[in-house]
Design an enzyme around this catalytic site. Structure first.
Site, short mmCIF file in Angstrom:
data_model
loop_
_atom_site.label_atom_id
_atom_site.label_comp_id
_atom_site.label_asym_id
_atom_site.label_seq_id
_atom_site.Cartn_x
_atom_site.Cartn_y
_atom_site.Cartn_z
N LYS A 1 0.84 -1.22 0.00
CA LYS A 1 0.00 0.00 0.00
C LYS A 1 0.86 1.26 0.00
O LYS A 1 0.62 2.19 -0.76
CB LYS A 1 -0.94 0.00 1.23
N ARG B 1 11.64 -5.89 5.00
CA ARG B 1 11.48 -4.44 4.81
C ARG B 1 12.42 -3.66 5.74
O ARG B 1 12.63 -4.01 6.88
CB ARG B 1 10.04 -4.01 5.11
N ARG C 1 -0.24 -8.82 13.80
CA ARG C 1 -0.79 -7.90 12.80
C ARG C 1 -1.68 -8.65 11.80
O ARG C 1 -2.73 -8.15 11.41
CB ARG C 1 0.34 -7.18 12.06
P1 AP5 Z 1 4.85 -1.64 1.79
O1 AP5 Z 1 4.47 -0.86 0.58
O2 AP5 Z 1 5.63 -0.95 2.85
O3 AP5 Z 1 3.57 -2.40 2.37
P2 AP5 Z 1 2.29 -1.83 3.13
O4 AP5 Z 1 1.09 -2.52 2.56
O5 AP5 Z 1 2.28 -0.35 3.15
O6 AP5 Z 1 2.58 -2.46 4.55
P3 AP5 Z 1 2.47 -1.90 6.03
O7 AP5 Z 1 3.13 -2.94 6.88
O8 AP5 Z 1 3.01 -0.50 6.17
O9 AP5 Z 1 0.97 -1.90 6.25
P4 AP5 Z 1 0.24 -2.06 7.56
O10 AP5 Z 1 -1.15 -1.88 7.09
O11 AP5 Z 1 0.53 -3.26 8.34
O12 AP5 Z 1 0.90 -0.95 8.49
P5 AP5 Z 1 0.56 0.58 8.78
O13 AP5 Z 1 1.79 1.33 8.66
O14 AP5 Z 1 -0.66 1.02 8.03
O15 AP5 Z 1 5.69 -2.92 1.28
C1 AP5 Z 1 6.21 -3.86 2.21
C2 AP5 Z 1 7.59 -4.35 1.70
O16 AP5 Z 1 7.41 -5.03 0.46
C3 AP5 Z 1 8.59 -3.22 1.41
O17 AP5 Z 1 9.88 -3.64 1.77
C4 AP5 Z 1 8.51 -3.01 -0.12
O18 AP5 Z 1 9.73 -2.55 -0.67
C5 AP5 Z 1 8.17 -4.42 -0.60
N1 AP5 Z 1 7.32 -4.43 -1.78
C6 AP5 Z 1 6.22 -3.66 -2.01
N2 AP5 Z 1 5.68 -3.95 -3.20
C7 AP5 Z 1 6.48 -4.93 -3.75
C8 AP5 Z 1 6.44 -5.65 -4.99
N3 AP5 Z 1 5.50 -5.43 -5.90
N4 AP5 Z 1 7.39 -6.59 -5.19
C9 AP5 Z 1 8.37 -6.84 -4.27
N5 AP5 Z 1 8.45 -6.17 -3.09
C10 AP5 Z 1 7.51 -5.24 -2.83
O19 AP5 Z 1 0.10 0.49 10.32
C11 AP5 Z 1 1.01 0.21 11.35
C12 AP5 Z 1 0.28 0.12 12.67
O20 AP5 Z 1 -0.37 1.38 12.97
C13 AP5 Z 1 -0.85 -0.92 12.75
O21 AP5 Z 1 -0.37 -2.22 13.05
C14 AP5 Z 1 -1.70 -0.33 13.90
O22 AP5 Z 1 -1.12 -0.58 15.14
C15 AP5 Z 1 -1.63 1.16 13.63
N6 AP5 Z 1 -2.70 1.63 12.75
C16 AP5 Z 1 -2.54 2.23 11.54
N7 AP5 Z 1 -3.74 2.55 11.01
C17 AP5 Z 1 -4.68 2.13 11.90
C18 AP5 Z 1 -6.09 2.16 11.89
N8 AP5 Z 1 -6.80 2.69 10.87
N9 AP5 Z 1 -6.75 1.63 12.96
C19 AP5 Z 1 -6.07 1.12 14.00
N10 AP5 Z 1 -4.72 1.05 14.06
C20 AP5 Z 1 -4.03 1.56 13.02
#
Ligand code: AP5
Length: 212
Positions: A13, A126, A170
């Site tokens: 994402k 990552r 997660r």
């Molecule tokens: P990346 O693009 O970083 O993946 P992502 O989907 O953004 O993953 P996140 O882990 O950031 O999402 P998340 O939803 O768990 O965490 P968030 O930060 O929102 O890609 C991942 C890796 O893969 C990278 O190394 C990238 O280079 C690689 N990659 C990407 N695309 C690729 C491809 N096509 N091919 C090969 N490699 C690839 O949330 C964190 C925490 O915040 C949550 O756990 C929670 O505690 C809190 N939180 C956030 N929002 C809320 C909410 N709305 N409600 C409650 N708690 C919340």
């Protein structure tokens, strides 16, 4: 068009949002990034969120919704991507209320589909820059110099919640609370599903064609 980009942790994402910001001049609203920034600056919000984020648990709805409402106050007519919000059905209901109160709408809710074994590889490998937030991967997108950000020269580290034991929590939170959003958005006629496997540019091509 305003979009919700959702999917499991590690689906890509953030990576795809960065491309949309660059190429379509959309505003990126990532609740994960907002929490990490607040935690880094030790603001009252960051202090409240830290124990949840570090443990891989969802931050309570009322905290997240309050934070997003503040962001919405400062929208300046630019199309936006919601990344990581909504993450529960009550958050989605609140989003709908907030947006209708501001005469805004979501054009598409795009679900990025990636199998579990790939998610594990993406998350454990990552690395992120401590200063500018640039995202790397030890195999698919390594930094030129180990541990040093290509963009700003900052220190590149592993997110606390990318350790294997926390990833399990997660994924459980995703299965229990976020996966029902697929049905939620489908029932509103907003759901669009995109295969998140393959090179970043391939995924971007599929995604961009859905929101053209
Ligand atoms: P990346 O693009 O970083 O993946 P992502 O989907 O953004 O993953 P996140 O882990 O950031 O999402 P998340 O939803 O768990 O965490 P968030 O930060 O929102 O890609 C991942 C890796 O893969 C990278 O190394 C990238 O280079 C690689 N990659 C990407 N695309 C690729 C491809 N096509 N091919 C090969 N490699 C690839 O949330 C964190 C925490 O915040 C949550 O756990 C929670 O505690 C809190 N939180 C956030 N929002 C809320 C909410 N709305 N409600 C409650 N708690 C919340």
């Amino acid at each position: 068009m305003n979009i919700v980009l959702f999917g499991p942790p590690g689906a890509g994402k953030g990576t795809q949002s960065a491309l949309l910001v660059d190429r379509k001049q959309m505003k990126h609203i990532s609740t994960g990034d907002l929490f990490r920034e607040a935690m880094k600056n030790q603001t009252p919000l960051g202090v409240k969120a830290k124990s949840f984020v570090d443990a891989g648990k969802l931050v309570p709805d009322e905290i997240v919704i309050g934070m997003v409402a503040e962001v919405f106050k400062n929208l300046k007519g630019q199309s936006f991507i919601l990344d990581g919000f909504p993450r529960t059905v009550p958050q989605a209901d609140e989003l709908e209320k907030m947006m209708s109160g501001m005469n805004l709408n979501i054009g598409k809710a795009v679900f990025l589909e990636v199998p579990r074994e790939t998610l594990m590889r993406r998350l454990t490998g990552r690395r992120v820059c401590n200063s500018c937030g640039a995202v790397y991967h030890v195999d698919s997108k390594p930094t030129r110099q180990e541990g040093i950000c290509d963009v700003c020269g900052g220190q590149v580290v592993q997110r606390k919640d990318d350790h294997q034991d926390v990833i399990g929590t997660r994924l459980e939170a995703y299965d229990k609370s976020t996966s029902p959003l697929k049905q939620y958005f489908a029932s509103k006629g907003l759901l669009s599903e995109v295969n998140g496997l393959g090179a970043t540019e391939e995924v971007y091509g599929r995604l961009a064609s859905q929101i053209a």
